[in-house]
Structure formats: C-alpha cells, structure tokens
Design an enzyme around this catalytic site. Structure first.
Site, PDB file in Angstrom:
ATOM      1  N   ARG A 177      55.771  43.422  47.037  1.00 20.27           N
ATOM      2  CA  ARG A 177      54.993  41.984  47.422  1.00 20.27           C
ATOM      3  C   ARG A 177      56.168  41.127  47.317  1.00 20.27           C
ATOM      4  NH1 ARG A 177      49.855  40.677  43.616  1.00 20.27           N
ATOM      5  NH2 ARG A 177      51.414  39.759  42.064  1.00 20.27           N
ATOM      6  N   ARG A 226      56.376  35.597  45.822  1.00 18.49           N
ATOM      7  CA  ARG A 226      55.863  34.989  44.682  1.00 18.49           C
ATOM      8  C   ARG A 226      56.806  34.834  43.445  1.00 18.49           C
ATOM      9  NH1 ARG A 226      49.989  36.943  42.455  1.00 18.49           N
ATOM     10  NH2 ARG A 226      51.292  36.566  40.653  1.00 18.49           N
ATOM     11  N   ARG A 277      54.786  40.595  32.404  1.00 20.41           N
ATOM     12  CA  ARG A 277      53.434  40.279  32.705  1.00 20.41           C
ATOM     13  C   ARG A 277      52.724  41.944  32.158  1.00 20.41           C
ATOM     14  NH1 ARG A 277      54.400  38.973  38.433  1.00 20.41           N
ATOM     15  NH2 ARG A 277      52.159  39.407  39.026  1.00 20.41           N
ATOM     16  N   ARG A 323      40.944  37.135  30.505  1.00 20.08           N
ATOM     17  CA  ARG A 323      42.167  37.834  30.027  1.00 20.08           C
ATOM     18  C   ARG A 323      42.577  37.948  28.728  1.00 20.08           C
ATOM     19  NH1 ARG A 323      45.086  36.678  35.634  1.00 20.08           N
ATOM     20  NH2 ARG A 323      46.768  38.300  35.748  1.00 20.08           N
ATOM     21  N   LYS A 344      44.002  43.732  42.424  1.00 20.30           N
ATOM     22  CA  LYS A 344      42.740  42.856  41.967  1.00 20.30           C
ATOM     23  C   LYS A 344      42.478  41.899  43.066  1.00 20.30           C
ATOM     24  CE  LYS A 344      44.177  41.190  37.937  1.00 20.30           C
ATOM     25  NZ  LYS A 344      45.260  41.720  37.960  1.00 20.30           N
TER      26      LYS A 344
HETATM   27  P1  AMP Z   1      47.201  36.798  38.926  1.00 20.27           P
HETATM   28  O1  AMP Z   1      47.591  36.078  40.134  1.00 20.27           O
HETATM   29  O2  AMP Z   1      45.932  36.729  38.638  1.00 20.27           O
HETATM   30  O3  AMP Z   1      48.501  37.733  38.743  1.00 20.27           O
HETATM   31  O4  AMP Z   1      47.857  35.512  37.775  1.00 20.27           O
HETATM   32  C1  AMP Z   1      49.111  34.884  38.000  1.00 20.27           C
HETATM   33  C2  AMP Z   1      49.428  34.281  36.585  1.00 20.27           C
HETATM   34  O5  AMP Z   1      48.692  33.096  36.371  1.00 20.27           O
HETATM   35  C3  AMP Z   1      49.404  34.806  35.464  1.00 20.27           C
HETATM   36  O6  AMP Z   1      50.423  35.386  35.169  1.00 20.27           O
HETATM   37  C4  AMP Z   1      49.115  33.775  34.249  1.00 20.27           C
HETATM   38  O7  AMP Z   1      50.307  33.221  33.913  1.00 20.27           O
HETATM   39  C5  AMP Z   1      48.001  33.020  35.216  1.00 20.27           C
HETATM   40  N1  AMP Z   1      46.751  33.431  34.975  1.00 20.27           N
HETATM   41  C6  AMP Z   1      45.762  33.976  35.640  1.00 20.27           C
HETATM   42  N2  AMP Z   1      44.772  34.124  35.293  1.00 20.27           N
HETATM   43  C7  AMP Z   1      44.797  33.868  33.965  1.00 20.27           C
HETATM   44  C8  AMP Z   1      43.842  33.908  32.797  1.00 20.27           C
HETATM   45  N3  AMP Z   1      42.633  34.183  32.995  1.00 20.27           N
HETATM   46  N4  AMP Z   1      44.334  33.424  31.727  1.00 20.27           N
HETATM   47  C9  AMP Z   1      45.848  33.188  31.370  1.00 20.27           C
HETATM   48  N5  AMP Z   1      46.588  33.008  32.495  1.00 20.27           N
HETATM   49  C10 AMP Z   1      46.352  33.344  33.558  1.00 20.27           C
END
Ligand code: AMP
Length: 186
Positions: free
Chosen positions: A122, A128, A139, A83, A8
């Site tokens: 990654r 990360r 996740r 989400r 993404k």
């Molecule tokens: P990402 O980089 O998009 O994988 O996001 C990393 C983490 O940030 C996720 O696993 C969630 O803990 C938090 N996060 C990101 N976007 C959201 C969202 N829209 N709602 C809730 N938690 C989020």
C-alpha cells in the site's frame, strides 16, 4: 476492527454503502486535517507518523462532532474507532445520548506477517506517511496492546462478529455480509 492493513477501510465502505449510512473513518478524518494543515491535523500528525494513537480526548471529541452531523442520524459505521478501552466507554456515552445502539462489531482477522507485506505494498501505491516498515510494526504493537482487549469486551456483550480477512476483497465482503445476515446487492 482489525489490525492495521486488515482491510477495514475498504470493507467499511461496502458495508456502509449497503446500509445507506456514512462510513466514519477516524484515520481519514485525521488525514484530511493533516493535508489541510488544521490545528487538529498538526497535533494528530505527530502521533500518526510515529505509529502511535492520537490522544483519546482529541479523538473522542472529533467523533462526537462527526456523529452529530445530520447524515449520521439514521445510523453510521465507525471505521477505526473505538481503539482503546477509554474510547469504548466514551462511545457508549455518546450513543446513549443520541439514542443509537451498537448492532455489531466486525473484526477482520489476518496474520500479522501477511499484513506487513500488504502495508508495504500500500505504501507504494498510496504513499501513506505511516506505511514504513518500522512504523507498521509499531502500529501492530499498539494495536495488540491497546485495541485487541476490546475484542473480549464486545464478545462478552454478544455483538462481536469475527471474519477471516484473508482473501480477495469481494470474498471478504461476502463473508462479512454473510456474518451480518445481509443479502448482497447485485
Ligand atoms: P487508520 O487509517 O485507521 O489506520 O488510522 C491511521 C492513524 O490515525 C492511526 O495509526 C492513529 O495514529 C490515528 N487514529 C485513527 N483512529 C484512531 C483512534 N480511534 N484513536 C487514536 N488514534 C487513531
């Protein structure tokens, strides 16, 4: 949209660049807050490290503030938001207020096992904190439970664009542009 590791963030940057709009990544904003040690970052980190979603109220407020910034006025691409079904409703309210509309929801589809391997890779390059195998699997579960249902919602609205996320980065970008009817820039 797409499960963790579907690409993404990478693809969001290309699409946003093409349209000359900001790519707004909730994950990136949370990570920036974590590294700066802000109160939002301290709160978000507890959830992120466990592979859980940050509570809707916190996330919604953050997105609302971000899309109020002047650079988002002509339009924006959201990466990783909404989400949850509650976030869908909240986003509808936010953009009704700002006068924007959702043109398309792009979903990247990738086989879950392939994703675990991608994310473990990654972890080695980006380091990360939430890229350990247990957290990756959690996740994925959270995505399946809370985010996959959104696909049906946007399909019913007629704005869903499903794209095969397997392959080289530029191949996937080409598929997205194709599906969005975009002529790629050279
Ligand atoms: P990402 O980089 O998009 O994988 O996001 C990393 C983490 O940030 C996720 O696993 C969630 O803990 C938090 N996060 C990101 N976007 C959201 C969202 N829209 N709602 C809730 N938690 C989020």
């Amino acid at each position: 949209m797409g499960p963790p590791g579907a690409g993404k963030g990478t693809q969001a940057r290309f699409v946003a660049e093409h349209f000359g709009i900001p790519a707004i990544s909730t994950g990136d904003i949370f990570r920036a807050n974590v590294s700066q040690g802000t109160p939002l970052g301290v709160e978000a980190k507890r959830y992120m490290d466990a592979g859980e979603y940050v509570p809707d109220e916190v996330t919604n407020l953050m997105v609302r503030n971000r899309i109020d910034e002047p650079d988002a006025e002509p339009g924006f691409l959201l990466d990783g938001y909404p989400r949850t079904l509650a976030q869908v409703t909240e986003l509808d309210g936010m953009i009704a207020f700002t006068g924007h509309q959702l043109d398309a929801v792009v979903v990247l589809t990738v086989d879950p096992e392939e994703l675990v391997q991608r994310l473990l890779q990654r972890a080695q390059t980006d380091g990360r904190a939430d890229d350990t195998e247990d957290v990756i699997r959690r996740r994925q579960e959270v995505y399946a439970e809370q985010t996959e249902p959104l696909i049906g919602v946007y399909r019913e609205r007629g704005i869903l664009v499903e794209v095969d996320g397997v392959g080289e980065v530029d191949e996937v970008t080409a598929r997205i542009f194709d599906a969005l009817d975009v002529v790629p820039q050279s």
